[in-house]
Design a protein around this motif. Structure first.
Motif, PDB file in Angstrom:
ATOM      1  N   LEU A  15       0.865  -1.178   0.000  1.00  0.00           N
ATOM      2  CA  LEU A  15       0.000   0.000   0.000  1.00  0.00           C
ATOM      3  C   LEU A  15       0.903   1.230   0.000  1.00  0.00           C
ATOM      4  N   THR A  16       1.040   1.825  -1.165  1.00  0.00           N
ATOM      5  CA  THR A  16       1.916   2.987  -1.293  1.00  0.00           C
ATOM      6  C   THR A  16       1.132   4.298  -1.272  1.00  0.00           C
ATOM      7  N   ASP A  17      -0.170   4.195  -1.521  1.00  0.00           N
ATOM      8  CA  ASP A  17      -1.026   5.376  -1.537  1.00  0.00           C
ATOM      9  C   ASP A  17      -2.346   5.000  -0.875  1.00  0.00           C
ATOM     10  N   ASN A  19      -5.125   6.221  -0.926  1.00  0.00           N
ATOM     11  CA  ASN A  19      -6.301   6.498  -1.750  1.00  0.00           C
ATOM     12  C   ASN A  19      -6.436   5.523  -2.916  1.00  0.00           C
ATOM     13  N   ARG A  20      -5.535   4.547  -3.001  1.00  0.00           N
ATOM     14  CA  ARG A  20      -5.582   3.578  -4.091  1.00  0.00           C
ATOM     15  C   ARG A  20      -5.577   2.162  -3.518  1.00  0.00           C
ATOM     16  N   GLU A  21      -5.978   1.210  -4.344  1.00  0.00           N
ATOM     17  CA  GLU A  21      -5.955  -0.198  -3.939  1.00  0.00           C
ATOM     18  C   GLU A  21      -4.506  -0.656  -3.753  1.00  0.00           C
ATOM     19  N   GLN A  23      -1.176  -2.858  -4.215  1.00  0.00           N
ATOM     20  CA  GLN A  23      -0.605  -3.532  -5.380  1.00  0.00           C
ATOM     21  C   GLN A  23      -0.068  -4.889  -4.944  1.00  0.00           C
TER      22      GLN A  23
END
Length: 64
Positions: A15-17, A19-21, A23
């Motif tokens: 989880l690098t962001d 607000n995004r799913e 990876q």
């Protein structure tokens, strides 16, 4: 205490962001390289450790 090799294909979610799913990263990332598990699991560890205690020192109960 006997142990067995921990199966780990190496896949991980990153989880690098927020607000995004996350990876998925596949492959041998060596996250748990060389990891081992106790043969018989945690219950085996408890039995072995309690075996070294006198009866009046043992207090084993189910969590309810």
């Amino acid at each position: 205490m006997p142990s067995v090799r921990q199966h780990d294909p190496g896949d991980a979610l990153w989880l690098t962001d927020p607000n995004r799913e996350p990876q998925r990263r596949e492959g041998p990332l060596e996250t748990h390289a060389g990891a081992r598990r106790i043969a018989g699991g945690t219950a085996r560890l408890v039995v072995l450790r309690c075996g070294s205690l006198r009866a009046d020192q043992q207090r084993v109960a189910d969590a309810a």
